[in-house]
Design a protein around this motif. Structure first.
Motif, PDB file in Angstrom:
ATOM      1  N   PHE A 106      48.579  26.225  48.066  1.00 20.04           N
ATOM      2  CA  PHE A 106      50.034  26.645  48.182  1.00 20.04           C
ATOM      3  C   PHE A 106      49.022  27.776  47.407  1.00 20.04           C
ATOM      4  O   PHE A 106      49.984  28.530  47.260  1.00 20.04           O
ATOM      5  N   GLY A 107      48.317  27.247  46.492  1.00 20.72           N
ATOM      6  CA  GLY A 107      47.720  28.170  45.030  1.00 20.72           C
ATOM      7  C   GLY A 107      46.416  28.630  45.724  1.00 20.72           C
ATOM      8  O   GLY A 107      46.090  29.097  44.878  1.00 20.72           O
ATOM      9  N   THR A 108      46.112  29.343  46.752  1.00 18.37           N
ATOM     10  CA  THR A 108      44.999  29.827  47.407  1.00 18.37           C
ATOM     11  C   THR A 108      45.040  31.242  47.603  1.00 18.37           C
ATOM     12  O   THR A 108      46.012  31.813  48.846  1.00 18.37           O
ATOM     13  N   ALA A 109      44.001  32.295  47.843  1.00 16.81           N
ATOM     14  CA  ALA A 109      44.610  33.881  47.472  1.00 16.81           C
ATOM     15  C   ALA A 109      43.494  35.569  47.672  1.00 16.81           C
ATOM     16  O   ALA A 109      42.549  34.248  46.497  1.00 16.81           O
ATOM     17  N   TYR A 110      43.768  35.627  47.988  1.00 15.64           N
ATOM     18  CA  TYR A 110      42.529  36.545  47.514  1.00 15.64           C
ATOM     19  C   TYR A 110      43.333  38.223  47.159  1.00 15.64           C
ATOM     20  O   TYR A 110      44.304  38.527  47.962  1.00 15.64           O
ATOM     21  N   SER A 111      43.175  39.263  46.656  1.00 19.24           N
ATOM     22  CA  SER A 111      42.680  40.751  46.466  1.00 19.24           C
ATOM     23  C   SER A 111      41.585  41.088  46.070  1.00 19.24           C
ATOM     24  O   SER A 111      40.264  40.437  46.102  1.00 19.24           O
ATOM     25  N   ILE A 112      42.310  42.949  46.810  1.00 18.58           N
ATOM     26  CA  ILE A 112      41.030  43.888  46.683  1.00 18.58           C
ATOM     27  C   ILE A 112      41.541  44.768  45.824  1.00 18.58           C
ATOM     28  O   ILE A 112      42.507  45.269  46.198  1.00 18.58           O
ATOM     29  N   THR A 113      40.564  45.329  45.166  1.00 17.48           N
ATOM     30  CA  THR A 113      40.755  46.479  43.827  1.00 17.48           C
ATOM     31  C   THR A 113      39.905  47.183  44.124  1.00 17.48           C
ATOM     32  O   THR A 113      39.124  47.235  45.342  1.00 17.48           O
ATOM     33  N   ASP A 114      39.894  48.247  43.951  1.00 16.81           N
ATOM     34  CA  ASP A 114      38.358  49.484  44.313  1.00 16.81           C
ATOM     35  C   ASP A 114      37.184  48.927  43.409  1.00 16.81           C
ATOM     36  O   ASP A 114      36.093  49.591  43.991  1.00 16.81           O
ATOM     37  N   GLN A 115      37.133  48.106  42.589  1.00 15.05           N
ATOM     38  CA  GLN A 115      36.267  47.650  42.784  1.00 15.05           C
ATOM     39  C   GLN A 115      35.605  46.315  42.421  1.00 15.05           C
ATOM     40  O   GLN A 115      34.449  45.718  41.911  1.00 15.05           O
ATOM     41  N   THR A 116      36.980  45.167  42.245  1.00 13.33           N
ATOM     42  CA  THR A 116      36.852  43.630  42.907  1.00 13.33           C
ATOM     43  C   THR A 116      37.163  43.088  43.479  1.00 13.33           C
ATOM     44  O   THR A 116      37.951  43.546  44.483  1.00 13.33           O
ATOM     45  N   ILE A 117      36.919  41.729  43.985  1.00 13.70           N
ATOM     46  CA  ILE A 117      37.010  40.498  44.997  1.00 13.70           C
ATOM     47  C   ILE A 117      37.478  39.626  44.086  1.00 13.70           C
ATOM     48  O   ILE A 117      37.060  39.645  43.290  1.00 13.70           O
ATOM     49  N   ASN A 118      39.255  39.597  44.157  1.00 10.10           N
ATOM     50  CA  ASN A 118      39.102  38.975  43.336  1.00 10.10           C
ATOM     51  C   ASN A 118      39.790  37.587  43.777  1.00 10.10           C
ATOM     52  O   ASN A 118      40.679  37.422  44.941  1.00 10.10           O
ATOM     53  N   TYR A 119      39.735  36.561  43.836  1.00  7.92           N
ATOM     54  CA  TYR A 119      40.250  34.882  44.192  1.00  7.92           C
ATOM     55  C   TYR A 119      40.430  34.034  43.069  1.00  7.92           C
ATOM     56  O   TYR A 119      39.998  33.879  42.008  1.00  7.92           O
ATOM     57  N   ARG A 120      41.467  33.203  43.892  1.00 11.49           N
ATOM     58  CA  ARG A 120      42.266  32.087  43.136  1.00 11.49           C
ATOM     59  C   ARG A 120      42.167  31.112  43.811  1.00 11.49           C
ATOM     60  O   ARG A 120      42.908  30.989  44.650  1.00 11.49           O
ATOM     61  N   SER A 121      41.628  29.090  43.740  1.00 12.25           N
ATOM     62  CA  SER A 121      42.343  28.129  44.782  1.00 12.25           C
ATOM     63  C   SER A 121      42.913  27.236  43.446  1.00 12.25           C
ATOM     64  O   SER A 121      41.429  26.704  43.118  1.00 12.25           O
ATOM     65  N   GLY A 122      43.981  27.228  43.935  1.00  9.53           N
ATOM     66  CA  GLY A 122      43.898  26.353  42.140  1.00  9.53           C
ATOM     67  C   GLY A 122      44.104  26.456  41.194  1.00  9.53           C
ATOM     68  O   GLY A 122      43.600  28.129  40.401  1.00  9.53           O
ATOM     69  N   PRO A 123      42.561  25.995  40.556  1.00 16.79           N
ATOM     70  CA  PRO A 123      42.570  26.107  39.058  1.00 16.79           C
ATOM     71  C   PRO A 123      41.066  26.767  39.764  1.00 16.79           C
ATOM     72  O   PRO A 123      41.190  27.296  37.607  1.00 16.79           O
ATOM     73  N   PHE A 124      40.320  27.400  40.549  1.00 16.39           N
ATOM     74  CA  PHE A 124      39.808  27.688  40.522  1.00 16.39           C
ATOM     75  C   PHE A 124      39.357  29.689  40.545  1.00 16.39           C
ATOM     76  O   PHE A 124      40.469  29.934  41.534  1.00 16.39           O
ATOM     77  N   ARG A 125      38.987  30.382  39.715  1.00 19.19           N
ATOM     78  CA  ARG A 125      39.575  31.538  39.779  1.00 19.19           C
ATOM     79  C   ARG A 125      38.291  32.060  39.642  1.00 19.19           C
ATOM     80  O   ARG A 125      37.878  31.748  38.937  1.00 19.19           O
ATOM     81  N   GLY A 126      38.388  33.127  40.533  1.00 17.48           N
ATOM     82  CA  GLY A 126      37.220  33.916  39.923  1.00 17.48           C
ATOM     83  C   GLY A 126      37.200  35.830  40.591  1.00 17.48           C
ATOM     84  O   GLY A 126      38.048  36.495  40.797  1.00 17.48           O
ATOM     85  N   SER A 127      36.194  36.383  39.783  1.00 16.10           N
ATOM     86  CA  SER A 127      35.850  38.050  40.860  1.00 16.10           C
ATOM     87  C   SER A 127      34.648  38.195  41.278  1.00 16.10           C
ATOM     88  O   SER A 127      33.431  37.938  40.504  1.00 16.10           O
ATOM     89  N   ILE A 128      34.225  39.411  41.545  1.00 11.49           N
ATOM     90  CA  ILE A 128      32.823  39.383  42.485  1.00 11.49           C
ATOM     91  C   ILE A 128      33.208  41.267  42.667  1.00 11.49           C
ATOM     92  O   ILE A 128      34.287  41.514  43.100  1.00 11.49           O
ATOM     93  N   PRO A 129      32.455  41.506  41.890  1.00  8.68           N
ATOM     94  CA  PRO A 129      31.882  43.753  41.566  1.00  8.68           C
ATOM     95  C   PRO A 129      30.992  43.366  43.866  1.00  8.68           C
ATOM     96  O   PRO A 129      30.171  42.810  44.082  1.00  8.68           O
ATOM     97  N   ILE A 130      32.460  44.338  43.607  1.00  9.29           N
ATOM     98  CA  ILE A 130      31.796  45.004  45.203  1.00  9.29           C
ATOM     99  C   ILE A 130      30.790  45.645  44.839  1.00  9.29           C
ATOM    100  O   ILE A 130      30.029  45.563  46.558  1.00  9.29           O
ATOM    101  N   SER A 131      30.497  45.927  44.176  1.00  8.47           N
ATOM    102  CA  SER A 131      29.477  47.086  44.357  1.00  8.47           C
ATOM    103  C   SER A 131      28.120  46.105  44.378  1.00  8.47           C
ATOM    104  O   SER A 131      26.961  46.949  44.691  1.00  8.47           O
ATOM    105  N   LYS A 132      28.078  44.443  43.773  1.00  6.50           N
ATOM    106  CA  LYS A 132      27.379  43.766  43.940  1.00  6.50           C
ATOM    107  C   LYS A 132      27.033  42.998  45.588  1.00  6.50           C
ATOM    108  O   LYS A 132      26.041  41.987  45.271  1.00  6.50           O
ATOM    109  N   ILE A 133      28.064  43.647  46.208  1.00 10.33           N
ATOM    110  CA  ILE A 133      27.740  42.679  47.083  1.00 10.33           C
ATOM    111  C   ILE A 133      26.381  43.716  48.321  1.00 10.33           C
ATOM    112  O   ILE A 133      26.457  44.606  48.521  1.00 10.33           O
ATOM    113  N   LYS A 134      25.675  42.233  49.320  1.00 14.68           N
ATOM    114  CA  LYS A 134      24.632  42.748  49.418  1.00 14.68           C
ATOM    115  C   LYS A 134      25.197  42.424  51.433  1.00 14.68           C
ATOM    116  O   LYS A 134      24.913  43.377  51.640  1.00 14.68           O
ATOM    117  N   SER A 135      25.570  41.209  51.382  1.00  8.64           N
ATOM    118  CA  SER A 135      25.601  41.036  53.041  1.00  8.64           C
ATOM    119  C   SER A 135      27.104  39.873  53.119  1.00  8.64           C
ATOM    120  O   SER A 135      27.490  39.116  52.137  1.00  8.64           O
TER     121      SER A 135
END
Length: 137
Positions: free
Chosen positions: A54-83
């Protein structure tokens, strides 16, 4: 602007979660007199699996992809995505995903993560708006 995405929930992952809960619950169901500490130990995985489901979700801002899955959370800079590769699965790697049918996101020099938004096409469309250099396969 922040766009939220619920996760794609695969029946296979749900089945694995249910199987684990049944296996954990068997001692509680078959024994009348369990010590309190054992009930607590049995309860922890139930809470953890529920938190993941019940605690897994994603969001996108203009600079990052944010993810959370239970206690695991993080963000990925969109500018760093290769593929991003569609329909990927691996037992290895970071998988804040509830589906075996995931997106494999490669970013930075050596990093990869598996995400599974319910609306995959909209998710990819927004990423390409912010980073048109992303290769999608």
């Amino acid at each position: 602007m922040k766009t939220k995405f619920p996760p794609k929930k695969d029946w296979k992952v749900g089945g694995i979660f249910i199987l684990v809960l049944v296996i954990i619950g068997i001692p509680v169901l078959l024994t009348d007199d369990l010590p309190t500490w054992l009930y607590i130990i049995e309860f922890v995985p139930v809470v953890f699996i529920g938190w993941l489901w019940f605690g897994t979700a994603y969001s996108i801002t203009d600079q990052t992809i944010n993810y959370r899955s239970g206690p695991f959370r993080g963000s990925i800079p969109i500018s760093k995505i290769k593929s991003i590769k569609k329909n990927e699965f691996s037992w290895i790697g970071l998988r804040p995903s509830l589906s075996f049918d995931s997106l494999k996101v490669k970013y930075g020099k050596y990093h990869e993560i598996y995400l599974a938004p319910a609306n995959e096409s909209k998710f990819l469309e927004i990423i390409q708006q912010y980073n048109p250099d992303v290769i999608i396969r």
